[in-house]
Design an enzyme around this catalytic site. Structure first.
Site, PDB file in Angstrom:
ATOM      1  N   ARG A  20      25.335  55.442  40.010  1.00 38.61           N
ATOM      2  CA  ARG A  20      24.262  55.294  39.024  1.00 38.61           C
ATOM      3  C   ARG A  20      24.683  55.790  37.644  1.00 38.61           C
ATOM      4  O   ARG A  20      24.367  55.163  36.633  1.00 38.61           O
ATOM      5  CB  ARG A  20      22.999  56.023  39.479  1.00 38.61           C
ATOM      6  CG  ARG A  20      22.360  55.384  40.706  1.00 38.61           C
ATOM      7  CD  ARG A  20      21.193  56.194  41.209  1.00 38.61           C
ATOM      8  NE  ARG A  20      21.674  57.523  41.579  1.00 38.61           N
ATOM      9  CZ  ARG A  20      20.928  58.620  41.560  1.00 38.61           C
ATOM     10  NH1 ARG A  20      19.668  58.579  41.201  1.00 38.61           N
ATOM     11  NH2 ARG A  20      21.434  59.777  41.914  1.00 38.61           N
ATOM     12  N   ASN A  38      18.640  54.742  43.437  1.00 35.16           N
ATOM     13  CA  ASN A  38      18.998  54.748  44.857  1.00 35.16           C
ATOM     14  C   ASN A  38      17.785  54.342  45.678  1.00 35.16           C
ATOM     15  O   ASN A  38      16.650  54.680  45.337  1.00 35.16           O
ATOM     16  CB  ASN A  38      19.433  56.146  45.303  1.00 35.16           C
ATOM     17  CG  ASN A  38      20.832  56.494  44.879  1.00 35.16           C
ATOM     18  OD1 ASN A  38      21.610  55.644  44.466  1.00 35.16           O
ATOM     19  ND2 ASN A  38      21.167  57.765  44.953  1.00 35.16           N
TER      20      ASN A  38
END
Length: 89
Positions: A20, A38
Site C-alpha cells: 500500500r 487491505n
C-alpha cells in the site's frame, strides 16, 4: 489523454510487504489519484485514476517490489471521480 478510473483487486503476497505504501508513493509521483486498502481475505483493493499510460507505469512499479508477489489482478474500468491525491485507507 483522457483520464480513466480503474478498480483493481490484487491477489498474491500483497499484504504485510509494503504494497500500500509503495502504491501511494508511486501513484503520487505519477500524478495519479485514488486510494488503496487491505481486505480481510488477503487481497488489496485499489481505485486509481489518471491516464492509461500512467496507470500502466504504476503497475510496472508495483511488480518490481522485492517482497511483493502479484499472482493475478481483477481489473474493471469504472466512472471517473473528482478527487485530489492518493491515500491509504
Amino acid at each position: 489523454m483522457a483520464e480513466i478510473r480503474k478498480r483493481l483487486i490484487f491477489h498474491g503476497r500483497v499484504q504485510g510487504v509494503g504494497f500500500r505504501y509503495r502504491a501511494k508513493h508511486l501513484a503520487g509521483s505519477l500524478g495519479l489519484t485514488g486510494w488503496v486498502r487491505n481486505e480481510y481475505d488477503g487481497t488489496v483493493h485499489m481505485e486509481v485514476q489518471g491516464t492509461k499510460a500512467m496507470i500502466y507505469k504504476l503497475m510496472e512499479g508495483l511488480n518490481r517490489g522485492s517482497y511483493i508477489s502479484i499472482d493475478w489482478i481483477d481489473d474493471e474500468e469504472i466512472p471517473a471521480e473528482k478527487e485530489s491525491g492518493f491515500c491509504v485507507r
